[in-house]
Design a protein around this motif. Structure first.
Motif, short mmCIF file in Angstrom:
data_model
loop_
_atom_site.label_atom_id
_atom_site.label_comp_id
_atom_site.label_asym_id
_atom_site.label_seq_id
_atom_site.Cartn_x
_atom_site.Cartn_y
_atom_site.Cartn_z
N HIS A 128 0.83 -1.21 0.00
CA HIS A 128 0.00 0.00 0.00
C HIS A 128 0.86 1.26 0.00
O HIS A 128 0.54 2.25 -0.67
N GLN A 129 1.95 1.22 0.76
CA GLN A 129 2.86 2.37 0.78
C GLN A 129 3.47 2.59 -0.60
O GLN A 129 3.62 3.74 -1.05
N LYS A 130 3.82 1.51 -1.28
CA LYS A 130 4.40 1.63 -2.61
C LYS A 130 3.37 2.17 -3.60
O LYS A 130 3.69 2.99 -4.48
N MET A 134 3.61 5.56 -5.77
CA MET A 134 3.44 5.59 -7.22
C MET A 134 2.38 6.60 -7.64
O MET A 134 2.48 7.21 -8.71
N MET A 135 1.34 6.79 -6.80
CA MET A 135 0.25 7.71 -7.14
C MET A 135 0.60 9.17 -6.85
O MET A 135 0.19 10.07 -7.58
N PRO A 143 -0.90 5.11 4.52
CA PRO A 143 -1.64 5.63 3.36
C PRO A 143 -3.12 5.27 3.41
O PRO A 143 -3.60 4.36 2.73
N TYR A 144 -3.88 5.98 4.26
CA TYR A 144 -5.30 5.66 4.46
C TYR A 144 -6.11 5.78 3.17
O TYR A 144 -7.13 5.10 3.01
N ILE A 145 -5.67 6.65 2.27
CA ILE A 145 -6.42 6.83 1.03
C ILE A 145 -6.42 5.56 0.19
O ILE A 145 -7.28 5.34 -0.66
N VAL A 146 -5.44 4.69 0.45
CA VAL A 146 -5.39 3.38 -0.22
C VAL A 146 -5.99 2.30 0.67
O VAL A 146 -6.74 1.43 0.19
N GLN A 147 -5.71 2.35 1.95
CA GLN A 147 -6.11 1.28 2.85
C GLN A 147 -7.62 1.23 3.09
O GLN A 147 -8.20 0.15 3.18
N ILE A 148 -8.24 2.42 3.21
CA ILE A 148 -9.70 2.44 3.48
C ILE A 148 -10.49 1.87 2.31
O ILE A 148 -11.34 0.98 2.50
N PRO A 149 -10.27 2.30 1.06
CA PRO A 149 -11.00 1.68 -0.06
C PRO A 149 -10.70 0.18 -0.19
O PRO A 149 -11.60 -0.61 -0.54
N TYR A 150 -9.45 -0.21 0.11
CA TYR A 150 -9.10 -1.63 0.05
C TYR A 150 -9.92 -2.43 1.07
O TYR A 150 -10.44 -3.51 0.76
N SER A 151 -10.04 -1.91 2.29
CA SER A 151 -10.79 -2.60 3.34
C SER A 151 -12.27 -2.73 2.96
O SER A 151 -12.88 -3.78 3.16
N LEU A 152 -12.83 -1.64 2.42
CA LEU A 152 -14.23 -1.69 1.99
C LEU A 152 -14.41 -2.69 0.84
O LEU A 152 -15.37 -3.46 0.81
#
Length: 207
Positions: A128-130, A134-135, A143-152
């Motif tokens: 997720h950090q990578k 990259m983004m 990186p909550y902007i990646v982790q939260i959508p992933y969890s949902l």
């Protein structure tokens, strides 16, 4: 001979209650000439109140024998399964709210730990950090902007995978869990058929 032709198809599996007396029309689909309509009322199983085990099997030979006793000249055509598996319905106890809560808690913790261990083994946080780097071109340890959508998405994916929202089915396609349960039921039925024939004889009706 066509006037005496009887077409017999045994039902594959039936649930019954202790004390039930089963007639031919209860355990099989039959097509008979007008003059043989009373065949529907032949008693096939009795003494079911004495059954101790949960499963027993009735084979089609026993049914044919009973029909032949009444109509020796009947031409019996057997279609489909050659035995019926009977499952005794046990009286269900009222579910305990405490037991339900305990089982739910154990499943919740167990599934949570399984997901955590999987993510740890696959270095999901580093991934997720990578992705965040990259983004955005910046490093971020959380990186909550990646982790939260992933969890949902993980939760939605599980719902789609099992094809159920609580008791409501999303579409008509069977879920992998239902397929596995079907395969288990098939294996169980095969085991019962191979091991329970002898135990059913004492419940047959006398000639």
């Amino acid at each position: 001979m066509m006037e005496n032709s009887i077409y017999l198809q045994m039902k594959h599996r039936l649930k019954i209650k202790r004390g039930d007396i089963l007639k031919l029309q209860d355990i099989a689909h039959i097509i008979v000439p007008e003059g043989l309509k009373d065949l529907h009322e032949i008693t096939v199983l009795k003494n079911t109140s004495n059954i101790e085990k949960k499963f027993f099997v009735l084979d089609v030979i026993s049914v044919v024998r009973k029909i032949k006793r009444r109509y020796p000249d009947a031409d019996i055509q057997i279609i489909g399964p050659t035995e019926t598996i009977f499952e005794m319905e046990e009286q269900r106890k009222k579910a305990s709210p405490l037991l339900f809560a305990l089982v739910w808690l154990l499943l919740f913790i167990g599934s949570g730990l399984a997901i955590i261990n999987f993510h740890e083994e696959t270095s999901m946080q580093a991934m997720h950090q990578k992705i965040y780097w990259m983004m955005t071109g910046k490093m971020n340890s959380t990186p909550y902007i990646v982790q939260i959508p992933y969890s949902l998405g993980l939760g939605v994916g599980m719902v789609l995978f099992f094809n159920h929202v609580f008791k409501k089915r999303i579409n008509e396609e069977p879920s992998p869990l239902e397929i596995e349960m079907f395969n288990y039921q098939q294996d169980l039925d095969q085991y019962v058929v191979l091991n329970k024939h002898k135990e059913s004889a004492k419940y047959h009706d006398d000639p």
